[in-house]
Design an enzyme around this catalytic site. Structure first.
Site, PDB file in Angstrom:
ATOM      1  N   SER A  17       0.959  -0.824  -0.090  1.00 59.27           N
ATOM      2  CA  SER A  17       0.074   0.120  -0.692  1.00 59.27           C
ATOM      3  C   SER A  17       1.121   1.178  -0.077  1.00 59.27           C
ATOM      4  CB  SER A  17      -0.717  -0.031   1.091  1.00 59.27           C
ATOM      5  OG  SER A  17      -1.583   0.628   1.600  1.00 59.27           O
ATOM      6  N   HIS A  30      -0.549  -1.441  -4.549  1.00 62.05           N
ATOM      7  CA  HIS A  30      -1.842  -0.134  -4.702  1.00 62.05           C
ATOM      8  C   HIS A  30      -1.613   0.734  -4.289  1.00 62.05           C
ATOM      9  CE1 HIS A  30      -5.800  -1.371  -3.083  1.00 62.05           C
ATOM     10  NE2 HIS A  30      -5.384  -0.163  -1.569  1.00 62.05           N
ATOM     11  N   ASP A  40      -3.715   4.098  -3.000  1.00 61.55           N
ATOM     12  CA  ASP A  40      -5.068   4.351  -3.169  1.00 61.55           C
ATOM     13  C   ASP A  40      -5.192   6.293  -3.303  1.00 61.55           C
ATOM     14  OD1 ASP A  40      -6.422   2.456  -0.976  1.00 61.55           O
ATOM     15  OD2 ASP A  40      -4.541   2.746   0.275  1.00 61.55           O
ATOM     16  N   MET A  59      -8.480   8.807  -3.022  1.00 60.77           N
ATOM     17  CA  MET A  59      -9.490   9.838  -2.379  1.00 60.77           C
ATOM     18  C   MET A  59      -9.605  11.030  -3.007  1.00 60.77           C
ATOM     19  SD  MET A  59      -8.099   8.395   1.731  1.00 60.77           S
ATOM     20  CE  MET A  59      -6.693   7.129   1.368  1.00 60.77           C
ATOM     21  N   HIS A 118      -7.397   1.824  -6.546  1.00 61.12           N
ATOM     22  CA  HIS A 118      -8.496   1.854  -5.637  1.00 61.12           C
ATOM     23  C   HIS A 118      -9.126   3.508  -5.328  1.00 61.12           C
ATOM     24  CE1 HIS A 118     -10.012   0.712  -1.086  1.00 61.12           C
ATOM     25  NE2 HIS A 118     -11.069   1.040  -1.829  1.00 61.12           N
ATOM     26  N   MET A 172     -11.660   5.339  -4.364  1.00 63.41           N
ATOM     27  CA  MET A 172     -12.399   6.179  -3.136  1.00 63.41           C
ATOM     28  C   MET A 172     -13.421   7.445  -3.383  1.00 63.41           C
ATOM     29  SD  MET A 172      -9.778   4.190   0.069  1.00 63.41           S
ATOM     30  CE  MET A 172      -8.652   4.300  -0.880  1.00 63.41           C
ATOM     31  N   MET A 219     -13.136  -4.498   2.453  1.00 67.20           N
ATOM     32  CA  MET A 219     -12.026  -3.760   3.453  1.00 67.20           C
ATOM     33  C   MET A 219     -12.179  -4.568   4.135  1.00 67.20           C
ATOM     34  SD  MET A 219     -10.779  -1.466   1.363  1.00 67.20           S
ATOM     35  CE  MET A 219     -10.595  -0.666   3.176  1.00 67.20           C
ATOM     36  N   ASP A 271      -8.065  -5.671   2.677  1.00 62.38           N
ATOM     37  CA  ASP A 271      -6.722  -4.345   2.617  1.00 62.38           C
ATOM     38  C   ASP A 271      -7.464  -3.660   3.879  1.00 62.38           C
ATOM     39  OD1 ASP A 271      -6.046  -2.033   2.505  1.00 62.38           O
ATOM     40  OD2 ASP A 271      -7.557  -1.406   0.631  1.00 62.38           O
TER      41      ASP A 271
END
Length: 218
Positions: A8, A33, A35, A37, A66, A68, A137, A175
C-alpha cells in the site's frame, strides 16, 4: 495457493519514493496498490495522479488503483490511459456499477470492486460474475493504522463459498490492518491477495526483501 503481495503505497516513505519502489521491486512484490481519495466518499485525501504516474513509470510490476471517490465512472478513462492494470471502485458510490465494470474492461484493464465493511455480500453478489477482483475492506476505508474488524471474516468466508458454488473466477483481496498473523488466517478462508501497510511491511527494521520472503512462506 500463491499469494499476491500488494504494498500500500500511501504507507511508503515519500521523501525517498524512488528508493522505496526500487527496494520493493527487488523484494519481488506483485502489485503496487494506489489509494485515490476525494475527501467526500471517505473523509480523507489520499494519493494523487502525479504519485500514480511516478510509481507507474518506475516499475514494470502491475499497479492497481483503488478509487475511494464519488462517481468513480468519471475517472476510469484517465487511470486506464495512465497505465493502471487493475481498477477497483466502490459500487456503493456508483449509480450504474455494471456499466462501470464494462467500461474498465473495454479500456483493457482488469475490473475490481472494493467493498466496505458494512456492505453485505448479498448487496453486491450480482456483480461477482463480471469482475476479476473483489477487494474486501477489513477496516473502514480512508485511513491507515486502524484496527482490523473481526466481523468481516464472516463476509470473506461467505464470499469464498459463493465463489466456489457459483463457479465465479474472481480473486479475493483484503485491505486493512493485514498483519502476518492475519495473512496466515485469511489464506485458509480463500484469500489470495493482501494489501500490505504498516501492520506487515512498512516502518519495520528489516529489509523489504527479507519481509516479503517471510510473508510468502506463511
Amino acid at each position: 495457493m500463491s499469494k499476491l503481495l500488494c504494498p500500500s503505497m500511501m504507507c511508503a516513505d515519500f521523501s525517498s519514493l524512488e528508493a522505496e519502489v526500487a527496494a520493493l521491486d527487488q523484494a519481488h512484490v506483485d502489485i503496487y496498490h494506489i489509494d485515490i481519495m476525494d475527501g467526500k466518499f471517505v473523509p480523507n485525501f489520499g494519493m494523487g495522479l502525479q504519485d500514480f504516474e511516478y510509481i507507474r513509470k518506475s516499475t514494470n510490476k502491475k499497479v492497481d488503483v483503488h478509487l475511494m471517490v464519488e462517481n468513480p465512472a468519471n475517472h476510469i478513462d484517465l487511470f486506464a490511459e495512465k497505465g493502471a492494470d487493475i481498477i477497483y471502485f466502490h459500487p456503493e458510490a456508483d449509480i450504474h456499477p455494471a456499466r462501470t465494470i464494462d467500461r474498465i474492461r473495454e479500456k483493457g484493464v482488469k475490473p475490481g470492486i472494493a467493498i466496505n465493511p458494512g456492505t453485505s455480500v448479498a448487496w453486491f453478489a450480482p456483480l461477482l460474475s463480471i469482475v476479476d477482483y473483489v477487494l474486501v475492506m477489513t477496516v473502514n476505508p480512508g485511513f491507515a493504522g486502524q484496527k482490523y474488524l473481526e466481523f468481516v471474516n464472516d463476509k470473506i468466508t461467505e464470499l469464498d463459498a459463493l465463489k466456489t458454488s457459483a463457479g465465479h473466477d474472481f480473486t479475493i483481496v483484503v485491505d486493512g490492518a493485514i498483519s502476518p498473523e492475519k495473512m496466515a488466517q485469511l489464506s485458509k478462508f480463500g484469500v489470495e491477495g493482501f494489501v500490505l501497510g504498516t501492520s506487515a511491511l512498512f516502518g519495520k527494521s528489516r529489509s523489504y526483501k527479507e519481509m516479503i520472503k517471510k510473508l510468502r512462506s506463511l
